[in-house]
Write an enzyme that holds these catalytic residues in place. Structure first.
Site, PDB file in Angstrom:
ATOM      1  CG  ASP A   1      38.209  35.496  39.225  1.00 38.10           C
ATOM      2  OD1 ASP A   1      38.134  36.605  39.784  1.00 38.10           O
ATOM      3  OD2 ASP A   1      39.309  34.967  38.960  1.00 38.10           O
ATOM      4  CB  SER A   2      39.185  38.860  36.346  1.00 37.83           C
ATOM      5  OG  SER A   2      40.102  38.394  37.311  1.00 37.83           O
TER       6      SER A   2
ATOM      7  CB  CYS B   1      35.614  38.277  41.291  1.00 42.38           C
ATOM      8  SG  CYS B   1      36.445  39.823  40.893  1.00 42.38           S
TER       9      CYS B   1
ATOM     10  CD  GLU C   1      44.348  34.766  34.989  1.00 40.66           C
ATOM     11  OE1 GLU C   1      44.272  34.183  33.895  1.00 40.66           O
ATOM     12  OE2 GLU C   1      43.525  34.600  35.911  1.00 40.66           O
TER      13      GLU C   1
ATOM     14  CB  CYS D   1      42.746  38.760  45.351  1.00 42.32           C
ATOM     15  SG  CYS D   1      42.816  38.373  43.580  1.00 42.32           S
TER      16      CYS D   1
ATOM     17  CG  HIS E   1      43.720  35.522  40.521  1.00 44.75           C
ATOM     18  ND1 HIS E   1      42.527  36.160  40.323  1.00 44.75           N
ATOM     19  CD2 HIS E   1      44.137  35.106  39.284  1.00 44.75           C
ATOM     20  CE1 HIS E   1      42.235  36.141  39.020  1.00 44.75           C
ATOM     21  NE2 HIS E   1      43.195  35.513  38.371  1.00 44.75           N
TER      22      HIS E   1
HETATM   23  N1  DGL Z   1      40.289  37.312  41.488  1.00 43.69           N
HETATM   24  C1  DGL Z   1      39.679  38.591  41.546  1.00 43.69           C
HETATM   25  C2  DGL Z   1      39.558  39.088  42.947  1.00 43.69           C
HETATM   26  O1  DGL Z   1      39.252  38.285  43.808  1.00 43.69           O
HETATM   27  C3  DGL Z   1      40.104  39.595  40.498  1.00 43.69           C
HETATM   28  C4  DGL Z   1      41.550  39.892  40.390  1.00 43.69           C
HETATM   29  C5  DGL Z   1      41.862  40.797  39.219  1.00 43.69           C
HETATM   30  O2  DGL Z   1      41.363  40.523  38.118  1.00 43.69           O
HETATM   31  O3  DGL Z   1      42.565  41.793  39.417  1.00 43.69           O
HETATM   32  O4  DGL Z   1      39.694  40.248  43.248  1.00 43.69           O
END
Ligand code: DGL
Length: 274
Positions: free
Chosen positions: A13-14, A76, A154, A186, A188
């Protein structure tokens, strides 16, 4: 040695979003070993172009290939929406994304479906297409881009009054549509589930695609004869990030319940040197 049932699964993931998938792996297949990569130096992905995301994803997959992973789960949605179809034919291991498992799960439980996602995921309309296709046009979909969420998560600002105010703003148009189901588009965002649950009526069902991509991974490993064999021992997880390892370790400990050991990795450097 090559790839075999003892090989790890690559998860990326990011940033800390992919931990929602990692926790599902711990719940559903705790015997599997995982290499987790968080591209924290380049977070957020959600405001980037498709070209950038495809480049980053290829760098990460090249590195996972060198680690002899037996499968990669793109934890992600942004990568799943913009890069999955492009990169899948380039590698000889299975690569799973979140969109289809999430869309299929949503249409099982709802007809008026809201999706919260990054700007890049919303603009790709990947969830819109997948939900319409999976429901044969019977479900309606409304998508909201939430660019403020990932930086707040984050920074660990989950219960911050500002985060709650932002969440209310993002959910307002979906409440106006009287959604019956909300998809966390997402990885996150399930970290915000406690505050989102408070804002939505209790009747709205929350769908976390992490649950369903993990189910799909479990099935696929078994079909391919790549599940870790019985007798099972707990799997190991190694953590890598492209940004600050200590910062990631501190933040991740909120959800993992312990401070993980995290190493620094710069994917493009690894690619050039390998
Ligand atoms: N968690 C990721 C997603 O599911 C990336 C979110 C991001 O870095 O903007 O899209």
């Amino acid at each position: 040695m090559g790839r075999n049932p003892e090989s790890p699964i690559g998860v990326f993931d990011s940033g800390v979003g992919g931990l929602t998938v990692l926790l599902e792996i711990y719940r559903q297949m705790p015997w599997e070993s995982v290499i987790y990569f968080g591209d924290t130096d380049r977070v957020p992905y959600g405001n980037r172009t498709a070209g950038e995301i495809i480049t980053f994803v290829q760098e990460i997959l090249d590195w996972f290939a060198a680690q002899q992973v037996k499968m990669v789960i793109m934890a992600c949605n942004t990568s799943s929406a913009l890069a999955l179809e492009v990169v899948r034919p380039l590698y000889d291991f299975p690569i799973l994304g979140l969109i289809l498992p999430g869309a299929r799960a949503a249409v099982q439980v709802g007809k008026r479906i809201g999706v919260l996602a990054t700007t890049a995921t919303v603009n790709s309309n990947a969830y819109g297409d997948a939900i319409l296709e999976s429901s044969q046009g019977k479900a309606q979909v409304w998508q909201v881009a939430c660019p403020e969420f990932v930086p707040l998560i984050e920074q660990g600002r989950i219960f911050d009054p500002y985060t709650i105010a932002v969440a209310r703003t993002y959910l307002r148009p979906l409440l106006a549509r009287r959604i019956d189901t909300l998809v966390f588009g997402c990885t996150h965002y399930p970290h915000l589930a406690p505050i989102i649950r408070e804002i939505l009526p209790p009747s709205v069902r929350l769908v976390d695609p992490a649950v369903f991509v993990t189910q799909a991974a479990l099935q696929e490993l078994s079909l391919l004869g790549l599940s870790r064999p019985y007798p099972y021992h707990p799997g190991q997880t190694s953590f890598y990030v492209s940004g600050c390892p200590e910062q990631f370790a501190q933040l991740a400990s909120r959800w993992l319940g312990e401070i993980p050991i995290v190493a620094k990795l710069v994917p493009s450097t690894v690619r050039l040197s390998s």
